[in-house]
Design an enzyme around this catalytic site. Structure first.
Site, PDB file in Angstrom:
ATOM      1  N   CYS A  29      -4.053   8.383   2.712  1.00  0.00           N
ATOM      2  CA  CYS A  29      -4.014   7.037   3.269  1.00  0.00           C
ATOM      3  C   CYS A  29      -5.383   6.358   3.356  1.00  0.00           C
ATOM      4  O   CYS A  29      -5.472   5.148   3.563  1.00  0.00           O
ATOM      5  CB  CYS A  29      -3.350   7.079   4.635  1.00  0.00           C
ATOM      6  SG  CYS A  29      -1.740   7.897   4.589  1.00  0.00           S
ATOM      7  N   HIS A  59      -4.326   0.545   7.044  1.00  0.00           N
ATOM      8  CA  HIS A  59      -3.287   1.343   6.401  1.00  0.00           C
ATOM      9  C   HIS A  59      -1.969   1.121   7.121  1.00  0.00           C
ATOM     10  O   HIS A  59      -1.884   1.218   8.349  1.00  0.00           O
ATOM     11  CB  HIS A  59      -3.667   2.817   6.437  1.00  0.00           C
ATOM     12  CG  HIS A  59      -2.520   3.741   6.171  1.00  0.00           C
ATOM     13  ND1 HIS A  59      -1.751   3.655   5.032  1.00  0.00           N
ATOM     14  CD2 HIS A  59      -1.988   4.752   6.921  1.00  0.00           C
ATOM     15  CE1 HIS A  59      -0.794   4.575   5.094  1.00  0.00           C
ATOM     16  NE2 HIS A  59      -0.924   5.253   6.222  1.00  0.00           N
ATOM     17  N   ASN A  94       5.771   3.146   4.129  1.00  0.00           N
ATOM     18  CA  ASN A  94       4.417   3.705   4.064  1.00  0.00           C
ATOM     19  C   ASN A  94       4.228   4.291   2.665  1.00  0.00           C
ATOM     20  O   ASN A  94       4.741   5.354   2.353  1.00  0.00           O
ATOM     21  CB  ASN A  94       4.259   4.781   5.134  1.00  0.00           C
ATOM     22  CG  ASN A  94       2.883   5.433   5.139  1.00  0.00           C
ATOM     23  OD1 ASN A  94       2.155   5.387   4.153  1.00  0.00           O
ATOM     24  ND2 ASN A  94       2.538   6.070   6.244  1.00  0.00           N
TER      25      ASN A  94
END
Length: 337
Positions: free
Chosen positions: A116, A263, A293
């Site tokens: 990430c 993120h 995500n």
């Protein structure tokens, strides 16, 4: 010699199969659509097909970038591919991508294994290549197929993660955003809190028992394991400091930031970070509902949509912050041109 580097263009690719909350609710009746949406902020996520790899998606994203922004691919002189689900242990997937894209054999190409925080690290590496006169136009690709790591009965991770690839052109010449200075962090003590234990050399071909946690999520060491509580605590501790240090590195005050693009982990995490870092709602950008995500691709996808929505105005300062698996974190500032 100029050391400036710019994001010239961004595009992205999503696989064809949509995993909606309705499908998840059908598989896990104890989880309601409303409960999923409220906690994660996600309604849909896209899942790669059985034979579709990160390398395949990287090629798709790059071709979309070339077409959407009318980029002559002969200008590319370096390829950086960020992925934790490469096509093979070796060769590096970036080499395969170079060939499939028909890029010059004079380009440099390598993979980087980060999650990430990967897009921010990729920007840092690209800027370093430009600053040292090793490259002028870098194709930075983030591509991930976490869905292939997730146990079919692990409803927690299944509701969060989606597959995607994003491609950015990082240029020494011009672009919509100048890349300023970076702040990084690493704490390997948290490595086992977000991990796929088997498959690498440490546990090569190791057999693994299937377990069920207190929330009825199934997984084994062949699958993605995430200790949500520890990841949450790490994030709340590390990211506000990352934001502060990134501002200091760039000699800016928080009030001078026009947009924060973090993120896109999940809504619960982002809401708590916004509160902890004391960021105003109107300056906090979220784009997660219809893609989930997507690991290293969340920031470039968010930037793409922020630009489409005219949220990136001339002379704006945009703070990027990536954080997660590793533990690894990184931040930088974009000056919009």
């Amino acid at each position: 010699m100029s050391t400036k580097a710019y994001i010239s263009a961004i595009s992205y690719y999503l696989p064809k199969y949509v995993l909606s909350n309705q499908v998840i609710e059908k598989d896990f009746p104890e989880w309601s659509i409303d409960k999923i949406s409220e906690k994660t902020g996600i309604s849909n996520r896209y899942i790669s097909s059985k034979n579709e790899t990160s390398g395949d998606m990287a090629v798709e994203a790059a071709n979309i970038l070339f077409k959407e922004h009318d980029i002559d691919k002969s200008c590319i002189d370096y390829v950086i591919l960020c992925t934790q689900s490469p096509d093979y242990f070796l060769p590096t997937t970036a080499c395969i991508v170079q060939d499939k894209l028909g890029l010059s054999t004079n380009v440099g190409a390598f993979d980087m294994n980060l999650g990430c925080s990967g897009y921010v690290y990729g920007l840092g590496l690209a800027k370093g290549l430009i600053a040292s006169n090793q490259a002028k136009n870098i194709l930075l690709i983030t591509s991930e197929t976490y869905s292939k790591f997730i146990h079919p009965k692990d409803k927690s991770n299944k509701t969060i993660f989606g597959d995607a690839a994003a491609a950015s052109l990082i240029s020494s010449e011009s672009g919509f955003a100048e890349i300023l200075d970076f702040e990084y962090g690493t704490d390997g003590k948290g490595s086992e809190n977000l991990i796929v234990k088997n498959g690498g050399m440490k546990n090569f071909n190791k057999q693994s028992k299937e377990t069920v946690d207190e929330y009825d999520n199934y997984h084994s060491d062949n699958n993605l394991y995430m200790n949500g509580t520890e990841i949450f605590l790490f994030t709340l501790a590390a990211v506000p400091k990352l934001i502060k240090n990134t501002l200091e590195k760039n000699h800016l005050e928080k009030e001078q930031i026009d947009l924060f693009v973090l993120h896109q982990a999940n809504k619960f995490m982002l809401d708590n970070l916004k509160k902890k870092a004391k960021i105003e709602d109107e300056k906090f950008y979220i784009h997660i509902e219809n893609c989930g995500n997507t690991v290293s691709s969340t920031i470039p996808i968010a930037l793409y949509h922020a630009q489409k929505e005219n949220r990136l105005q001339s002379e704006n300062n945009v703070l990027l912050a990536g954080f997660g698996v590793g533990y690894s974190w990184g931040g930088t500032i974009l000056k919009i041109k």
